[in-house]
Design an enzyme around this catalytic site. Structure first.
Site, short mmCIF file in Angstrom:
data_model
loop_
_atom_site.label_atom_id
_atom_site.label_comp_id
_atom_site.label_asym_id
_atom_site.label_seq_id
_atom_site.Cartn_x
_atom_site.Cartn_y
_atom_site.Cartn_z
CG ASP A 62 -1.86 1.04 1.24
OD1 ASP A 62 -2.25 1.68 0.03
OD2 ASP A 62 -2.67 1.12 2.06
CG ASP B 262 -3.33 3.88 -3.53
OD1 ASP B 262 -4.25 3.08 -3.83
OD2 ASP B 262 -3.46 4.78 -2.72
CD GLU B 263 -5.43 -0.75 -1.34
OE1 GLU B 263 -5.31 -1.37 -0.51
OE2 GLU B 263 -6.24 0.14 -1.19
#
Lengths: 368, 374
Positions: A18, A112-113
């Site tokens: 993350d 983003d993860e």
């Protein structure tokens, strides 16, 4: 559970990576003037919403999805930066390439993860923890950004773990620790238990993982239906959902929060046109056709409502999508109070790769 | 109010009335028929607020007055009375029940206040014209099957009646479409209709009107405004709201360049379609037409039941263009061929493009049908 512990070979190694305050960190990286300052990515205008907040901003209580007005009240020095999604996408692709050095089983959740299943990669590496460290180091070296990682034996715990030492941290939840880790956790912190479910659990006296574990399948089923099995599992630190690299998209949607509340159908039409365009373009790009159109309305008091309609076959044209969306939305106007958000979603997607025989073509009638 | 009417006369009128009266029982008075005797004349009225039907019938009237009583019940009672009997209706006024006497049968029906009965007035109807019942029948029968039932496309839930420029001058056109097929039928513009606005007549109104057209009236007087349409058919006046919407520019979906022409005998074709389609109960399975030089092969495949095939050769078919394959829903094909007398003409472009279907003997009707993927 016991059987899993005995047979080490079936224990998976899952990493959840993350990025830390991703959009805001990219902005601070690219503009030194922003470093060390509270930064919010998003629109500063009346109806803007914070898409991401830097850690400096978070200290003031600024959170993503918070209305910009509220954010500014909490943090008068907040610097608003308009989002640059093309840049974020490029950075995200670079990070994905780093993941790909370690495993092909990558399931991105957003820019983003991502979840990574490194069970089979272990032969070439010391441990899953070592892989997670390598990935974090590579991300820092190659993008100048920091990432947090969680390592565990399933997705649920890996995600909890990545959150545990954020930012720029690494945490490992071993099979031995799993059940205990969940015990003390409030149910509202469980990923997969939303605010509505958490409230229902609270009403039933379920506040922590330990409380949840006290409920057997039958009772859970009675109250939570199909989700019961998932809750039963996670209360015990169990989650057998696989990491799905090419997870199928279930819907394609677009929505817009309006600068000012609207009351008239003519105004709604102007908002809906570009939403329909965006949905139709996105479905075209992915080669997906949808059979169900859903429209969403959020009122000034944040109550929301919607309507949906399904066809026997995927929508054949933008005009058809347009017509369905307009027809579904029309009864909401004139609304009883101002409307602050409109949305259009296409679901029941079909990749059209092998168009089913029996798909009825539609006449290209003009929208009304 | 007091009157005596012949059972058969009353029954016929009540049949029209109860079919319009509201059955869902949301507003009780809409389930009632208004029975009115004024100046010695008896009229029956029913409305669901969208449509109103008023019928004047011959009766021996003894006392003026008005009352409302449940239409369906009254219809059912009169239907069960023996033929030839005289039916007496007697209402003393106010809340008193309505007495019905016929021979040795009597009943007493609860009534609702006449003042609560909604009046659906037509308002001013600037356009008036007369059209033969047979012409109106032709317009309706050849288009109504294509009316959409999809509520989100409310503006397709009726027949679009309008004056359009035809090849040889303006024509009165009826058009209906459900997005998969379109039917367009035209007739000469009746005198008085030249300036009429384009209107969308709702499906239920069409259904009620169509029933009335079979009852012997030669001509129908049509009156209309932007919001209302009224049909006077013999003793019955049907007034209806119009659909408040814009009918799509349907002309755009009628292809112009379709040049692959297939002609086939209607009966041979529709029988073959029905036989081939019988293999599958699934509505959405296509019947495939494989077309070669003077040869048409119809086929259908059902994953569960099996396959079916039938050939129509040069004795039944003419086709001289490039061979092709195209699929259609069987029901859509038969809905159209049901309206065709002897010979059907298909004009194709390709297997995914709109196809034109025509009655060789009757150029006034044109159908556009979208294929299915096969």
């Amino acid at each position: 559970m016991a059987r899993q512990e005995e047979d080490k070979s079936v224990i998976r190694r899952i990493i959840h990576v993350d990025m830390d305050a991703f959009y805001a960190s990219v902005e601070q990286r690219d503009d030194p003037a922003l470093r060390g300052r509270p930064v919010a990515v998003g629109g500063s205008r009346q109806r803007g919403v914070v898409a991401a907040a830097s850690y400096e901003a978070r200290q003031y209580g600024v959170r993503s999805a918070m209305p910009s007005v509220t954010a500014r009240r909490k943090c008068p020095d907040l610097v608003f930066v308009p989002p640059r999604f093309d840049v974020y996408r490029a950075v995200s692709a670079g990070i994905h390439a780093i993941f790909a050095r370690y495993t092909a089983l990558i399931q991105p959740l957003s820019l983003d993860e991502a979840y990574l299943d490194v069970t089979v990669s272990l032969a070439a590496h010391a441990s899953a923890t070592a892989i997670a460290q390598d990935i974090r180091a590579a991300i820092r070296a190659e993008t100048g950004l920091t990432a947090s990682a969680g390592v565990s034996y399933n997705k649920f715990l890996a995600k909890l773990a990545s959150d545990y030492r954020k930012p720029d941290g690494l945490y490992v939840i071993t099979p031995r620790m799993g059940p205990r880790f969940v015990e003390s956790l409030p149910v509202e912190r469980f990923h997969g238990i939303g605010p509505a479910t958490a409230a229902r659990m609270h009403a039933l006296g379920i506040r922590t993982g330990l409380d949840l574990r006290g409920w057997d399948m039958e009772r859970l089923s009675r109250h939570f239906g199909r989700a019961a099995a998932f809750y039963h599992g996670i209360a015990r630190g169990l989650d057998d959902r696989p990491v799905e690299p090419d997870r199928k998209r279930k819907s394609i949607g677009a929505e817009r929060t309006l600068e000012q509340d609207i009351h008239h159908w003519e105004q709604a039409l102007a908002v809906l046109e570009p939403l329909v365009d965006r949905v139709w373009e996105a479905s075209g790009k992915r080669g997906l056709g949808g059979r169900t159109v859903t429209v969403k309305v959020r009122y000034a008091d944040f109550r929301h409502t919607g309507r949906a309609r399904s066809l026997a076959a995927p929508l054949a044209s933008r005009a058809a999508l347009h017509e369905m969306a307009m027809g579904l939305m029309r009864p909401f106007f004139p609304p009883e109070m101002g409307v602050r958000l409109l949305g259009v979603t296409l679901s029941n997607l079909d990749d059209g790769g092998t168009p089913a025989a029996g798909t009825q073509f539609a006449l290209a009638l003009d929208p009304p | 109010m007091k009157l005596k009417a012949d059972r058969a006369t009353l029954l016929k009128a009540l049949a029209h009335i109860q079919s319009v009266a509201e059955k869902r029982n949301t507003i009780p008075i809409l389930a009632n028929v208004l029975i009115n005797v004024a100046d010695g004349r008896l009229t029956l009225t029913a409305t669901d607020m969208e449509i109103a039907v008023v019928e004047e019938i011959g009766a021996e009237t003894a006392r003026n007055g008005a009352v409302t009583a449940p239409a369906a019940v009254l219809h059912e009672i009169v239907r069960k009375l023996p033929d030839g009997v005289a039916v007496e209706l007697d209402h003393a006024g106010g809340d008193a029940p309505l007495a019905l006497r016929a021979g040795r049968y009597t009943t007493s029906l609860n009534v609702l206040d006449v003042d609560d009965f909604p009046s659906m007035t037509a308002g001013s109807l600037p356009n008036h014209f007369t059209v033969p019942a047979s012409v109106l029948r032709g317009l309706i029968d050849r288009t109504r099957f294509a009316i959409s039932t999809e509520e989100t496309r409310y503006y397709l839930n009726g027949i679009y009646l309008h004056v359009a420029p035809g090849e040889a001058g303006p024509m009165l056109r009826a058009v209906a479409t459900d997005g998969h097929r379109l039917a367009r039928v035209e007739t000469e513009v009746p005198s008085g209709a030249e300036e009429m606005p384009g209107v969308i007549v709702p499906r239920k109104t069409i259904a009620e009107l169509r029933k009335l057209l079979d009852e012997g009236a030669e001509d129908v007087v049509v009156g209309l405004s932007d919001t209302r349409i009224q049909f006077s058919v013999g003793p019955v006046t049907l007034t209806s709201k119009l659909i408040d919407g814009t009918f799509p520019e349907y002309d755009r979906v009628i292809p112009r360049g379709n040049d692959r022409v297939l002609r086939v005998g209607k009966k041979d074709f529709s029988d073959a379609v029905a036989r081939v389609a019988a293999i599958s109960q699934e509505r959405s399975r296509p019947v495939k037409l494989s077309i070669g030089h003077n040869l048409l092969t119809l086929s259908a495949v059902s994953p569960d039941q099996g396959t079916a095939k039938e050939e129509l050769d040069e004795n039944h078919v003419t086709y001289d263009a490039e061979p092709m394959e195209i699929g259609f829903q069987a029901r859509y094909l038969n809905d159209i061929t049901d309206q065709i007398d002897r010979d059907v003409e298909f004009l194709f472009s390709d297997s995914s493009a709109p196809t034109i279907v025509r009655d060789v003997a009757s150029p006034s009707a044109l159908y556009v049908l979208m294929p299915m993927r096969v």
